[in-house]
Design a protein around this motif. Structure first.
Motif, short mmCIF file in Angstrom:
data_model
loop_
_atom_site.label_atom_id
_atom_site.label_comp_id
_atom_site.label_asym_id
_atom_site.label_seq_id
_atom_site.Cartn_x
_atom_site.Cartn_y
_atom_site.Cartn_z
N LEU A 196 0.84 -1.21 0.00
CA LEU A 196 0.00 0.00 0.00
C LEU A 196 0.87 1.25 0.00
CD1 LEU A 196 -2.59 -0.96 2.74
CD2 LEU A 196 -3.14 -0.46 0.36
N ASN A 197 0.67 2.11 -0.96
CA ASN A 197 1.38 3.39 -0.93
C ASN A 197 0.72 4.39 -1.86
OD1 ASN A 197 3.28 4.13 -3.40
ND2 ASN A 197 3.09 1.90 -3.27
N PRO A 201 -1.60 3.97 -6.07
CA PRO A 201 -2.82 3.59 -5.36
C PRO A 201 -3.46 2.32 -5.91
CG PRO A 201 -3.18 5.57 -6.68
CD PRO A 201 -1.72 5.25 -6.75
N ALA A 202 -3.95 1.49 -5.02
CA ALA A 202 -4.70 0.30 -5.43
C ALA A 202 -5.75 0.05 -4.36
CB ALA A 202 -3.78 -0.90 -5.55
N ASN A 203 -6.85 -0.53 -4.78
CA ASN A 203 -7.95 -0.83 -3.86
C ASN A 203 -7.90 -2.35 -3.61
OD1 ASN A 203 -10.23 -0.34 -2.33
ND2 ASN A 203 -11.64 -0.34 -4.07
N LEU A 204 -7.41 -2.74 -2.43
CA LEU A 204 -7.16 -4.16 -2.17
C LEU A 204 -8.36 -4.86 -1.53
CD1 LEU A 204 -3.51 -4.07 -0.73
CD2 LEU A 204 -4.26 -4.20 -3.12
N ASN A 205 -8.60 -6.08 -1.97
CA ASN A 205 -9.66 -6.95 -1.41
C ASN A 205 -11.06 -6.39 -1.63
OD1 ASN A 205 -7.36 -8.23 -0.26
ND2 ASN A 205 -7.58 -6.99 1.57
N THR A 206 -11.21 -5.67 -2.72
CA THR A 206 -12.50 -5.06 -2.98
C THR A 206 -13.53 -6.12 -3.43
OG1 THR A 206 -13.54 -3.29 -4.21
CG2 THR A 206 -11.88 -4.53 -5.37
N VAL A 207 -14.78 -5.71 -3.53
CA VAL A 207 -15.83 -6.64 -3.94
C VAL A 207 -15.48 -7.20 -5.33
CG1 VAL A 207 -18.29 -6.94 -4.44
CG2 VAL A 207 -17.56 -5.33 -2.65
N PRO B 67 -4.79 4.81 -2.22
CA PRO B 67 -4.69 3.40 -1.89
C PRO B 67 -5.67 3.07 -0.77
CG PRO B 67 -2.81 4.60 -1.01
CD PRO B 67 -3.56 5.57 -1.87
N CYS B 68 -6.28 1.90 -0.88
CA CYS B 68 -7.31 1.55 0.10
C CYS B 68 -7.22 0.07 0.44
CB CYS B 68 -8.69 1.88 -0.47
SG CYS B 68 -10.01 1.36 0.63
N ASN B 70 -9.38 -2.86 1.97
CA ASN B 70 -10.69 -3.32 2.45
C ASN B 70 -10.46 -4.38 3.50
OD1 ASN B 70 -13.00 -2.19 0.57
ND2 ASN B 70 -11.19 -2.53 -0.70
#
Ligand SMILES: Cc1ncc(C[n+]2csc(CCOP(=O)(O)OP(=O)(O)O)c2C)c(N)n1
Ligand code: SF4
Lengths: 399, 300
Positions: A196-197, A201-207, B67-68, B70
């Motif tokens: 994560l940084n 940017p990345a959206n991790l474990n999203t739906v 960055p996110c 979940n």
């Protein structure tokens, strides 16, 4: 350097040698001394890490999940109800493909309350997508912790290092403490594929949908099922990685051998006892006694339980007359989980070959019920003379 | 006193892409958009399952440019702790960690982890966006659903219990900063975020979020309803800086005006309060008046 320590301190020393960056834990007997040692190392400056005294085991693994997602090498440890309380996070950690190392200091689960040893806790997490390795002495504990980080980080899959509460955690034993330089050589710093940084940017474990889906660049991205299938496939490939780890380790430290199984007097044995953890060393005493009576027996410790080394096990046991599985846990409503796994491996690899052994299952030491070597020997002997019972048979039960 | 941001000097850089999956007229979209502007680029977000998970988009498309991570429903604040711990070991403490969770994820299932992180004094900002129910699962009651509100599992009588006062619970952790905000006053939210970013330890924001499907009103009236909540003195905008309480923005103005809009107007604008009797509304009005009498007294 040879030193004498209890099993929990042994594990803590392993974590220190591996230079974990973030440690989070919540106290539960018999795990507590392990995490207390780590807090001492961190507070005294002997270990450069963040130690987070969280308010629950669910949060302990939450901290590890998040810290690992941000690129840290992490550690936690628990036992019994602590592990059960983590269950949601246990699944999350493997689904998110995070190389978390967790020691499970095996203890019975409630209800009723019982703080003594059995293995129902880690066995109940068998299907969570983690690797699981069982240790039978202190040398195995410290060596396994070190190998565990290497394996977990290579495969991006979390791993449980399991050892029996009290029997190992609270007894002292001599072992060789690996040199820091050699550990550093074996285990390079953790370099995640993504951490994560804000610059990336990345959206991790999203739906994630049931089906595959196109991303903004027109590339096809995995659906949930692909992601889960990859977890299974890559978990299976850790069987090869384990061999590699063992070779590397042996090259640097001069010890090791079979990463999956620990056979004792099995080569010419007609009957082989199988188990997980410290009981397999106790069974060696039974084997020696029965051998004196002229009964050809051996014992096989299963070290890698998940992924299950089915082919290796079937190969090691082919042609034996009988396999007798001694377990400190069971899949309630059927039999010991190891017994079921073993039967399926034997069937898969040996059915129709004429080399398929019979399998019997004993349940022992539940909730810390003392396991007398004489009882083990008697039951082992009886099992070599014919089928004791179809159901798993409970040793030392006073019903 | 900090400079009050207005619509002309609000930064134009966006961190939420237009066209998210939130419902039309969703109060969260406003608060999130403005909140992320205040937090800025050097931020890592933590989000548990909620409407926000949906707003952020379905894999592999994301609607936010930060960055996110979940995380599971109960673990939001602990996950923030984990990221912070790593940033510390990496020497990247200039990065802000911001958790955004719904009211269910905060006042109910996530309260333990939040309390733990706040007690440890972990340096992050926690945002509870309070749409006053479990909206993602179809509008069930939460700890912060107000008395009288009909939800999917308080279907006929409406909720019989009081709203849980989460900012007060968080203030009891002796935080450096606690704020109550509303999506209907986004600039107040913006200024508050900016003002607390360098304060130590955990910072807690509670944001009132009008929600058309959950509250039962025409989507175009969201801001109006959010404002009514404040103008009636029913929901107050305030901040508690190092233990010092202060009303802000429209609530601060109410102190000067000393005149509240009848709370009846707020209730009657939403179908979720349809079972609230006139008698009950009067009782709530008396409670509001007593609360404000306390504010006036302190002011004198
Ligand atoms: C452990 C667990 N329990 C239940 C759920 C189901 N769940 C997902 S979102 C949600 C509601 C979230 O409500 P809230 O936090 O108020 O956020 P909102 O949806 O209103 O934005 C629930 C109950 C879950 N994901 N995990
Ligand atoms: S249900 Fe309410 S909070 Fe959720 S996205 Fe829709 S409007 Fe927003």
């Amino acid at each position: 350097m040879h030193i004498i320590e209890d099993g929990n301190t042994t594990a803590a020393l392993g974590v220190k040698l591996c230079r974990a960056n973030v440690i989070a834990a919540y106290p539960i007997t018999p795990q507590t001394p392990l995490t207390e040692r780590l807090s001492e190392y961190v507070e005294s400056g002997k270990m450069k890490a963040e130690y987070i005294p969280v308010e629950s085991e669910h949060s302990a693994l939450a901290v590890c999940i998040a810290a690992s997602s941000a690129g840290a090498r992490v550690f936690t440890a628990t036992s019994a109800n602590g592990l059960l309380y983590m269950h949601e996070q246990v699944q999350w950690a493997s689904g998110a493909r995070l190389p978390i190392v967790m020691c499970v200091v095996n203890r019975a689960v409630g209800a009723p309350w019982n703080v003594w040893n059995d293995q129902q806790d880690s066995i109940s997490q068998r299907d969570t997508g983690w690797m699981q390795i069982y240790c039978a002495d202190h040398q195995q504990i410290i060596d396994t912790v070190i190998k565990a980080y290497w394996l977990a980080e290579k495969a991006s899959i979390p791993i449980m290092v399991c050892y029996d509460g009290y029997i190992l955690s609270h007894t002292t034993m001599p072992f060789d403490l690996p040199d820091q330089e050699k550990v550093d050589e074996f285990l390079p710093p953790f370099q995640p594929d993504y951490a994560l940084n804000p610059d990336e940017p990345a959206n991790l474990n999203t739906v994630t949908l049931p089906d595959v889906r196109i991303d903004t660049k027109g590339q096809l991205a995995h659906g949930y099922m692909e992601i889960r299938c990859l977890l299974q496939e890559e978990l299976r490939t850790t069987l090869q990685l384990a061999s590699e780890a063992e070779k590397r380790f042996a090259g640097i430290f001069g010890r090791g051998g079979n990463p999956y199984l620990e056979p004792y007097r099995c080569d010419d044995a007609d009957y082989v006892a199988v188990g997980l953890g410290s009981i397999t060393y106790q069974l060696r005493v039974c084997v020696d006694a029965l051998r004196k009576e002229g009964i050809k027996v051996g014992v096989m410790g299963v070290r890698y339980y998940r992924p299950f080394p089915d082919a290796v096990i079937a190969d090691a046991l082919k042609g034996k007359k009988g396999i007798i599985v001694f377990e400190k846990a069971l899949s309630y409503g059927y039999e010991g989980a190891l017994t079921s796994d073993l039967k399926s491996a034997l069937y898969e690899h040996l059915a129709g070959t004429g080399a398929l052994p019979s399998v019997q299952n004993f349940i022992v030491g539940i909730g810390g019920r003392e396991i007398h070597t004489r009882d083990l020997t008697e039951n082992f002997r009886a099992a070599t003379q014919g089928r004791v019972s179809r159901e798993p048979s409970w040793i030392g039960l006073k019903l | 006193m900090q400079v009050k941001t207005n619509i002309l000097n609000l930064p134009t850089q966006e961190f939420v892409h237009p066209g998210t999956r939130a419902c039309t007229g969703c109060g969260l979209s406003i608060a999130y958009r403005v909140g992320l502007k205040a937090l800025g680029k050097d931020t890592i977000l933590v989000v548990p399952p909620s409407c926000l998970t949906v707003l952020q988009g379905l894999f592999p498309v994301a609607s936010t440019k930060l960055p996110c991570l979940n995380v599971t429903f109960a673990s939001t604040a602990a996950a923030a702790t984990g990221i912070l711990a790593t940033l510390k070991t990496q020497g990247k403490e200039h990065i802000t960690v911001a958790a955004w969770a719904g009211d269910g994820g905060t006042s109910d299932i996530g309260l333990q982890a939040l309390s733990g992180a706040a007690e440890r004094g972990d340096n992050f900002i926690y945002f509870c966006y309070d749409n006053e129910g479990y909206m993602n699962t179809g509008v069930q009651r939460s700890g912060t659903t107000p008395i009288g509100a009909i939800t999917a599992n308080t279907p006929f009588k409406g909720k019989l219990q009081q709203k849980k006062d989460v900012p007060a619970i968080m203030a009891a952790h002796h935080l450096s900063y606690v704020a109550a905000c509303s999506a209907a006053y986004p600039l107040d939210l913006y200024d508050k975020i900016k003002s607390c970013m360098n304060l130590p330890g955990t910072k807690y924001f509670h944001i009132h979020i009008p929600c058309p499907p959950g509250w039962g009103y025409d989507p175009r009236y969201g801001i109006k309803i959010g404002r009514l909540a404040v103008e009636t003195g029913y929901y107050d905008l305030y901040e508690i800086v190092h233990g010092k309480f202060r009303l802000t923005a429209a609530s601060e103005k109410l102190m000067e005006k000393r005149k509240l809009v009848p709370v009846r107007d707020y209730f009657r604008a939403q179908s979720r309060f349809r079972m609230l009797t006139d008698q009950k509304i009067e009782e709530i009005q008396r409670q509001i008046d007593a609360k404000w009498a306390g504010y006036y007294k302190k002011d004198e």
